[in-house]
Structure formats: structure tokens, C-alpha cells
Scaffold this active site. Structure first.
Site, PDB file in Angstrom:
ATOM      1  N   GLY A 192      34.857  58.237  -1.486  1.00 25.58           N
ATOM      2  CA  GLY A 192      33.401  58.083  -1.551  1.00 25.58           C
ATOM      3  C   GLY A 192      32.802  57.744  -0.191  1.00 25.58           C
ATOM      4  N   ASP A 214      41.422  58.076  -6.150  1.00 23.36           N
ATOM      5  CA  ASP A 214      40.044  58.413  -6.522  1.00 23.36           C
ATOM      6  C   ASP A 214      40.087  59.511  -7.577  1.00 23.36           C
ATOM      7  OD1 ASP A 214      37.236  59.363  -6.392  1.00 23.36           O
ATOM      8  OD2 ASP A 214      37.131  58.168  -4.556  1.00 23.36           O
ATOM      9  N   ASP A 263      42.469  58.028 -12.209  1.00 27.39           N
ATOM     10  CA  ASP A 263      41.442  57.093 -12.662  1.00 27.39           C
ATOM     11  C   ASP A 263      42.026  55.682 -12.523  1.00 27.39           C
ATOM     12  OD1 ASP A 263      39.740  55.451 -14.182  1.00 27.39           O
ATOM     13  OD2 ASP A 263      39.210  57.114 -15.508  1.00 27.39           O
ATOM     14  N   PHE A 316      36.881  49.952  -3.896  1.00 28.59           N
ATOM     15  CA  PHE A 316      35.553  50.576  -3.856  1.00 28.59           C
ATOM     16  C   PHE A 316      35.221  51.277  -5.168  1.00 28.59           C
ATOM     17  CE2 PHE A 316      37.113  50.993   0.576  1.00 28.59           C
ATOM     18  CZ  PHE A 316      36.088  50.385   1.269  1.00 28.59           C
ATOM     19  N   SER A 324      27.833  43.449  -4.127  1.00 24.43           N
ATOM     20  CA  SER A 324      26.500  43.937  -3.753  1.00 24.43           C
ATOM     21  C   SER A 324      25.507  42.789  -3.720  1.00 24.43           C
ATOM     22  CB  SER A 324      26.062  44.958  -4.801  1.00 24.43           C
ATOM     23  OG  SER A 324      24.707  45.268  -4.660  1.00 24.43           O
ATOM     24  N   TYR A 359      24.517  47.763 -13.920  1.00 24.03           N
ATOM     25  CA  TYR A 359      25.321  47.963 -12.708  1.00 24.03           C
ATOM     26  C   TYR A 359      25.531  46.628 -11.984  1.00 24.03           C
ATOM     27  CZ  TYR A 359      26.338  48.736  -7.817  1.00 24.03           C
ATOM     28  OH  TYR A 359      26.895  48.630  -6.563  1.00 24.03           O
ATOM     29  N   LYS A 376      29.013  44.099 -11.117  1.00 27.38           N
ATOM     30  CA  LYS A 376      29.425  43.524  -9.824  1.00 27.38           C
ATOM     31  C   LYS A 376      29.605  42.016  -9.967  1.00 27.38           C
ATOM     32  CE  LYS A 376      29.867  47.203  -7.606  1.00 27.38           C
ATOM     33  NZ  LYS A 376      31.192  47.629  -7.171  1.00 27.38           N
ATOM     34  N   TYR A 419      27.510  43.774  -0.053  1.00 29.24           N
ATOM     35  CA  TYR A 419      26.827  44.693   0.856  1.00 29.24           C
ATOM     36  C   TYR A 419      25.334  44.636   0.593  1.00 29.24           C
ATOM     37  CZ  TYR A 419      31.347  47.248   0.213  1.00 29.24           C
ATOM     38  OH  TYR A 419      32.656  47.637   0.056  1.00 29.24           O
TER      39      TYR A 419
HETATM   40  P1  NAD Z   1      30.625  56.383  -3.979  1.00 33.14           P
HETATM   41  O1  NAD Z   1      30.212  56.816  -5.332  1.00 33.14           O
HETATM   42  O2  NAD Z   1      30.376  57.307  -2.849  1.00 33.14           O
HETATM   43  O3  NAD Z   1      32.174  55.984  -3.976  1.00 33.14           O
HETATM   44  C1  NAD Z   1      32.815  55.454  -5.118  1.00 33.14           C
HETATM   45  C2  NAD Z   1      34.068  56.277  -5.344  1.00 33.14           C
HETATM   46  O4  NAD Z   1      34.758  55.764  -6.487  1.00 33.14           O
HETATM   47  C3  NAD Z   1      33.786  57.747  -5.630  1.00 33.14           C
HETATM   48  O5  NAD Z   1      34.568  58.548  -4.760  1.00 33.14           O
HETATM   49  C4  NAD Z   1      34.205  57.946  -7.090  1.00 33.14           C
HETATM   50  O6  NAD Z   1      34.730  59.235  -7.309  1.00 33.14           O
HETATM   51  C5  NAD Z   1      35.240  56.851  -7.246  1.00 33.14           C
HETATM   52  N1  NAD Z   1      35.431  56.322  -8.618  1.00 33.14           N
HETATM   53  C6  NAD Z   1      34.511  55.834  -9.476  1.00 33.14           C
HETATM   54  N2  NAD Z   1      35.108  55.409 -10.609  1.00 33.14           N
HETATM   55  C7  NAD Z   1      36.443  55.637 -10.457  1.00 33.14           C
HETATM   56  C8  NAD Z   1      37.579  55.411 -11.271  1.00 33.14           C
HETATM   57  N3  NAD Z   1      37.483  54.864 -12.489  1.00 33.14           N
HETATM   58  N4  NAD Z   1      38.804  55.772 -10.787  1.00 33.14           N
HETATM   59  C9  NAD Z   1      38.936  56.328  -9.550  1.00 33.14           C
HETATM   60  N5  NAD Z   1      37.888  56.567  -8.749  1.00 33.14           N
HETATM   61  C10 NAD Z   1      36.653  56.218  -9.192  1.00 33.14           C
HETATM   62  O7  NAD Z   1      29.908  54.971  -3.715  1.00 33.14           O
HETATM   63  P2  NAD Z   1      29.829  54.119  -2.370  1.00 33.14           P
HETATM   64  O8  NAD Z   1      28.411  54.076  -1.962  1.00 33.14           O
HETATM   65  O9  NAD Z   1      30.882  54.543  -1.428  1.00 33.14           O
HETATM   66  O10 NAD Z   1      30.177  52.687  -2.956  1.00 33.14           O
HETATM   67  C11 NAD Z   1      31.485  52.161  -2.928  1.00 33.14           C
HETATM   68  C12 NAD Z   1      31.466  50.825  -3.637  1.00 33.14           C
HETATM   69  O11 NAD Z   1      30.527  49.960  -3.002  1.00 33.14           O
HETATM   70  C13 NAD Z   1      31.034  50.911  -5.105  1.00 33.14           C
HETATM   71  O12 NAD Z   1      31.801  49.986  -5.849  1.00 33.14           O
HETATM   72  C14 NAD Z   1      29.588  50.482  -5.065  1.00 33.14           C
HETATM   73  O13 NAD Z   1      29.173  49.918  -6.280  1.00 33.14           O
HETATM   74  C15 NAD Z   1      29.614  49.448  -3.958  1.00 33.14           C
HETATM   75  N6  NAD Z   1      28.315  49.245  -3.312  1.00 33.14           N
HETATM   76  C16 NAD Z   1      27.636  50.335  -2.834  1.00 33.14           C
HETATM   77  C17 NAD Z   1      26.394  50.153  -2.251  1.00 33.14           C
HETATM   78  C18 NAD Z   1      25.588  51.329  -1.766  1.00 33.14           C
HETATM   79  O14 NAD Z   1      24.384  51.203  -1.627  1.00 33.14           O
HETATM   80  N7  NAD Z   1      26.203  52.459  -1.478  1.00 33.14           N
HETATM   81  C19 NAD Z   1      25.856  48.859  -2.133  1.00 33.14           C
HETATM   82  C20 NAD Z   1      26.594  47.782  -2.617  1.00 33.14           C
HETATM   83  C21 NAD Z   1      27.829  47.988  -3.205  1.00 33.14           C
HETATM   84  C1  WQD Z   2      14.911  51.025  -0.990  1.00 29.03           C
HETATM   85  C2  WQD Z   2      13.392  51.035  -1.052  1.00 29.03           C
HETATM   86  C3  WQD Z   2      12.434  51.886  -3.092  1.00 29.03           C
HETATM   87  C4  WQD Z   2      13.489  56.088  -2.663  1.00 29.03           C
HETATM   88  C5  WQD Z   2      19.927  50.062  -4.226  1.00 29.03           C
HETATM   89  C6  WQD Z   2      20.574  49.387  -5.413  1.00 29.03           C
HETATM   90  C7  WQD Z   2      21.393  48.218  -4.955  1.00 29.03           C
HETATM   91  C8  WQD Z   2      22.406  48.635  -3.873  1.00 29.03           C
HETATM   92  C9  WQD Z   2      21.759  49.418  -2.778  1.00 29.03           C
HETATM   93  C10 WQD Z   2      24.541  49.131  -4.825  1.00 29.03           C
HETATM   94  C11 WQD Z   2      12.822  50.584  -2.398  1.00 29.03           C
HETATM   95  C12 WQD Z   2      12.037  52.729  -1.914  1.00 29.03           C
HETATM   96  C13 WQD Z   2      13.355  54.721  -2.498  1.00 29.03           C
HETATM   97  C14 WQD Z   2      12.348  56.931  -2.471  1.00 29.03           C
HETATM   98  C15 WQD Z   2      11.043  54.987  -1.933  1.00 29.03           C
HETATM   99  N1  WQD Z   2      23.411  49.503  -4.396  1.00 29.03           N
HETATM  100  N2  WQD Z   2      12.144  54.183  -2.138  1.00 29.03           N
HETATM  101  N3  WQD Z   2      11.177  56.330  -2.092  1.00 29.03           N
HETATM  102  O1  WQD Z   2      16.821  49.646  -4.434  1.00 29.03           O
HETATM  103  O2  WQD Z   2      17.137  48.272  -2.327  1.00 29.03           O
HETATM  104  O3  WQD Z   2      19.106  49.127  -3.541  1.00 29.03           O
HETATM  105  O4  WQD Z   2      20.965  50.490  -3.321  1.00 29.03           O
HETATM  106  O5  WQD Z   2      24.945  48.010  -5.000  1.00 29.03           O
HETATM  107  O6  WQD Z   2      22.043  47.690  -6.078  1.00 29.03           O
HETATM  108  O7  WQD Z   2      19.526  48.950  -6.288  1.00 29.03           O
HETATM  109  O8  WQD Z   2      17.698  50.711  -2.275  1.00 29.03           O
HETATM  110  O9  WQD Z   2      17.440  52.856  -1.133  1.00 29.03           O
HETATM  111  O10 WQD Z   2      17.117  52.759  -3.629  1.00 29.03           O
HETATM  112  O11 WQD Z   2      15.416  51.709  -2.138  1.00 29.03           O
HETATM  113  O12 WQD Z   2       9.967  54.501  -1.592  1.00 29.03           O
HETATM  114  O13 WQD Z   2      12.391  58.157  -2.613  1.00 29.03           O
HETATM  115  O14 WQD Z   2      12.938  52.391  -0.888  1.00 29.03           O
HETATM  116  O15 WQD Z   2      11.360  51.758  -3.988  1.00 29.03           O
HETATM  117  O16 WQD Z   2      11.669  49.847  -2.138  1.00 29.03           O
HETATM  118  P1  WQD Z   2      17.579  49.388  -3.216  1.00 29.03           P
HETATM  119  P2  WQD Z   2      16.979  52.096  -2.316  1.00 29.03           P
END
Ligand code: NAD
Ligand code: WQD
Length: 342
Positions: free
Chosen positions: A14, A35, A62, A84, A128, A153, A157, A181
Site C-alpha cells: 500500500g 498483502d 490475508d 500497516f 491514526s 474506522y 484503530k 499518523y
Molecule cells: P493502503 O490501503 O494504501 O495500504 C493498506 C494495505 O493493506 C493495502 O495494500 C491493502 O491491500 C492491505 N490490506 C488490507 N487488509 C488486508 C488484509 N486483511 N490482509 C492483507 N493485506 C491487507 O493504506 P495506507 O494509506 O498505506 O495506510 C496504511 C495503514 O496506515 C493503514 O492501517 C491505515 O489505516 C493507516 N493510516 C493511514 C492514514 C492515511 O491517511 N493514509 C492515516 C493514518 C493511519
Molecule cells: C482534509 C480536509 C476535508 C477532499 C482522513 C481520515 C483520517 C486519516 C487521514 C486515516 C478536510 C477537505 C477533502 C476534497 C476538501 N486517515 N477536503 N475537498 O479528513 O483530515 O483525515 O485521512 O487514519 O482518519 O479521516 O483528511 O484529506 O480527507 O481532508 O475540501 O475534495 O480537506 O473536508 O477539511 P482528514 P482529508
């Protein structure tokens, strides 16, 4: 810095996992990825190898599957795990809560159990900032209350954090780091790997980047009446390479220790939606025209980290600013307008 580790990355194909794989390899470690490709694709793997300069061992499994994970730990010598794997779409989690609880919690529990059986002692978990819920006090510190999450979601976490912390209390061999994060954006500066969401992006940066290439017709700013300096929401955007390096530092910190430690991973600076669009316009060299739209349900006005604990204990600090985050996102999107070849 401890090098030559063999690290299992669940969800390593991912967005954040692929960047972390590259930084681990650049720091001298080997990477095994597990993955099921539910939100990623195989074509990222050769690019990770190209950037990291080492082969990657890949298991298409999985992480909820007990036998498959057992088989992996039997075949591979693993020093540490970065977990992740998980589903991460907030609106989808509201519609399909049991899918999110099953996938995100079963994977965490299965992983901890198999790790204990195979005497794998170190885990870093992708948490998160969403675990803080709707806090009025900023910046967010690790000792502030968590768990009043606004969506399933976020609850997965929070619950995973609790499960990992309790497991580390019960098993004195286990060393765990929970990384909270903030808003990861950007891409490796090569432009070879980046964020490739399926369908219409939910998050701001991938949407803005796709709008800049012409793949999306309109750009909407959700809400312009928030109590912020320009009325739009403020977030702590963090470059994915800085975030990836935080994982390398977290492993370095925890190996040889037991217990559970939690860190915010953000810059400590907040940017509004309009400031981000302006920075992206400069990075891509064209003015991005937007329209205001209603607030998005569940959005909080302001969210940014106090990253001081990570600096003190991990020796980690974000180095890449918003300009760099937008430039690197744009390089990835411009070179790969339709994402990875599927
Ligand atoms: P992503 O979807 O790109 O990566 C997650 C990966 O996990 C994917 O490749 C998916 O195929 C794999 N996956 C999901 N369920 C699985 C399972 N049961 N078995 C094997 N593989 C599985 O997401 P990302 O943005 O890289 O996020 C990685 C982690 O960080 C996630 O846990 C996400 O919740 C967390 N996180 C992401 C953000 C963000 O904004 N991107 C913010 C905070 C936390
Ligand atoms: C940022 C701002 C939107 C799209 C999310 C998850 C959080 C974490 C990170 C995993 C907001 C605005 C967005 C658009 C916009 N993920 N927006 N136009 O909501 O802070 O966080 O991702 O853990 O759990 O909720 O990030 O990038 O979605 O939005 O105006 O087309 O951008 O309303 O104010 P968010 P985001």
C-alpha cells in the site's frame, strides 16, 4: 542505527507500506511483504525493489488467515513486524462497520498470536490521529484522551491500540510502538511510487493531484465557515517519506526493549485547505480553480500534532515542508496520471 533486520510489512504494497519498505531497504534491512492486494497491486513491487536496491519477498495472503500467516512465519526468519494492513476509508466504514471491525481487528489479533507462537518480539502499528476524536485542545499530545472516535474506522484503530497495549502488558517479551499518523501526503522524490486510490479519492491531496492532471472535473472545498484563519479546515500534513523514516526510527527504538510506547507522527504545523490548494497550484504551475461546497460530515475544524515526544525519544523530526510535499505528489501524479498499471 540497527541495520540488517528482516522486517515483515503487512499491507506493505500500500501507500505508506511501499514507502516504508524503500526506506527500510535504504537503511540496510530486508523486507518481506504480506498483502492481499485488496487496495494495492503487484506492479508496485518491482518499483520498491528498484528504489530500495534489494529483492522483496512477497506473500499474497490475508493477514486474517491463521494458516497463511503461520506458514509465513515458519518459512521466514522475521526480526520485527510493521502492521500497516487494514481498510482505511472512513465513509465506507460507516456503511460497512462489520467489514472494518472484522478485517482490522482480526488481522491485528491473528498477527499478535502468530508472533507470540513464533517468538517474533517487536511490532510497530499504524495508528491514526483519528483516535483523539473531536478534541478542542491543540496541539494533540499522546497523553490526551482517546477512544471517542466518530466512525468505525477510527474505533478499529483505537481498539487495535488497546489490544496491542494489553498484549504487551501480558507478554513481557513483546515490544510495541503505536504510531499515530496525522495526514500523510507526498511521494518518494523519484516519482516512481505514490498514493493510488481506487475510484474517486476521499482525501484532499490525491483529489487535488488528479484534478490538476484533468482526471477530475471539479475541485470542491468542503466548508468555508469553520472557525479558522480562512474558514477552511486545518490539518497537519506529513510527507510520506518523513513518515516512512519514522518507522525505521521506531524499530531502532523498540528492538531490545519490551512494553508499549505511543508517538504522534506529524510536523506540528497546520495548513488550511486553501493553503494546500495554493501550495499545489505553485507546485504544478497552474492555478487550480475551486468551488466551495457544504461541510463534510464529521470533519473537525483543526487538527495538528505535538510531535515533541517522537523528537525526544525516537530522534525523529519531519524535514520536508508543504512545498516539497506538493512537488513530490505532483511528480508522482504527472508521471503516473492513472496510477500503477493494474
Ligand atoms: P493502503 O490501503 O494504501 O495500504 C493498506 C494495505 O493493506 C493495502 O495494500 C491493502 O491491500 C492491505 N490490506 C488490507 N487488509 C488486508 C488484509 N486483511 N490482509 C492483507 N493485506 C491487507 O493504506 P495506507 O494509506 O498505506 O495506510 C496504511 C495503514 O496506515 C493503514 O492501517 C491505515 O489505516 C493507516 N493510516 C493511514 C492514514 C492515511 O491517511 N493514509 C492515516 C493514518 C493511519
Ligand atoms: C482534509 C480536509 C476535508 C477532499 C482522513 C481520515 C483520517 C486519516 C487521514 C486515516 C478536510 C477537505 C477533502 C476534497 C476538501 N486517515 N477536503 N475537498 O479528513 O483530515 O483525515 O485521512 O487514519 O482518519 O479521516 O483528511 O484529506 O480527507 O481532508 O475540501 O475534495 O480537506 O473536508 O477539511 P482528514 P482529508
Amino acid at each position: 542505527m540497527k541495520t540488517d533486520l528482516r522486517v515483515l510489512l503487512t499491507g506493505g504494497a500500500g501507500y505508506i507500506g511501499s514507502h516504508t519498505a524503500v526506506e527500510l531497504m535504504r537503511a540496510g534491512s530486508d523486507v518481506v511483504i504480506a498483502d492481499n492486494l485488496v487496495n494495492s497491486c503487484m506492479s508496485v513491487l518491482p518499483r520498491i525493489e528498484e528504489l530500495g536496491g534489494r529483492p522483496v519477498t512477497f506473500y499474497n495472503i490475508d493477514v486474517c488467515d491463521k494458516d497463511a500467516l503461520d506458514d509465513l512465519f515458519t518459512k521466514e526468519h522475521i526480526d520485527a513486524v510493521i502492521h500497516f494492513a487494514g481498510l482505511k476509508c472512513v465513509p465506507e466504514s460507516v456503511k460497512l462497520p462489520t467489514l472494518y471491525y472484522r478485517n482490522n481487528l482480526t488481522s491485528t489479533i491473528n498477527l499478535l498470536e502468530r508472533m507470540a507462537e513464533h517468538d517474533v518480539r517487536y511490532i510497530v502499528f499504524s495508528s491514526s490521529a483519528t483516535v483523539y476524536g473531536e478534541s478542542d485542545t491543540m496541539p494533540l499530545r499522546e497523553d490526551m484522551p482517546t477512544g471517542a472516535c466518530t466512525n468505525p474506522y477510527g474505533m478499529t484503530k483505537h481498539m487495535s491500540e488497546v489490544i496491542i497495549r494489553d498484549t504487551a502488558k501480558a507478554d513481557e517479551r513483546l515490544g510495541a510502538v503505536l504510531l499515530r499518523y496525522f495526514n500523510p501526503i507526498g511521494a518518494d522524490e523519484s516519482g516512481r511510487i505514490g498514493e493510488d486510490p481506487q475510484g474517486i479519492p476521499n482525501n484532499l491531496l490525491p483529489y487535488v493531484a488528479q484534478f490538476a492532471t484533468g482526471r477530475r472535473e471539479k475541485l470542491f472545498v468542503n466548508g468555508n465557515d469553520y472557525p479558522t484563519r480562512d474558514g477552511t479546515c486545518i490539518r497537519d500534513y506529513i510527507h510520506v517519506t518523513d513518515l516512512a523514516i519514522a518507522h525505521v526510527k521506531a524499530l531502532d527504538y523498540i528492538i531490545g526493549k519490551s512494553g508499549c510506547e505511543v508517538f504522534n507522527i506529524g510536523t506540528g504545523n497546520g495548513y488550511s485547505v486553501l493553503e494546500v490548494i495554493d501550495a499545489f497550484s505553485k507546485a504544478c504551475g497552474k492555478e487550480l480553480k475551486y468551488e466551495f461546497a457544504p461541510r463534510r460530515a464529521g470533519d473537525i475544524p483543526t487538527c495538528y500534532a505535538d510531535p515533541g515526544k517522537a523528537e525526544r525519544l525516537l530522534g525523529w523530526k519531519a524535514e520536508r515542508d508543504i512545498k516539497r510535499m506538493c512537488e513530490d505528489t505532483w511528480r508522482w501524479q504527472f508521471n503516473n496520471p492513472m496510477g500503477y498499471e493494474k
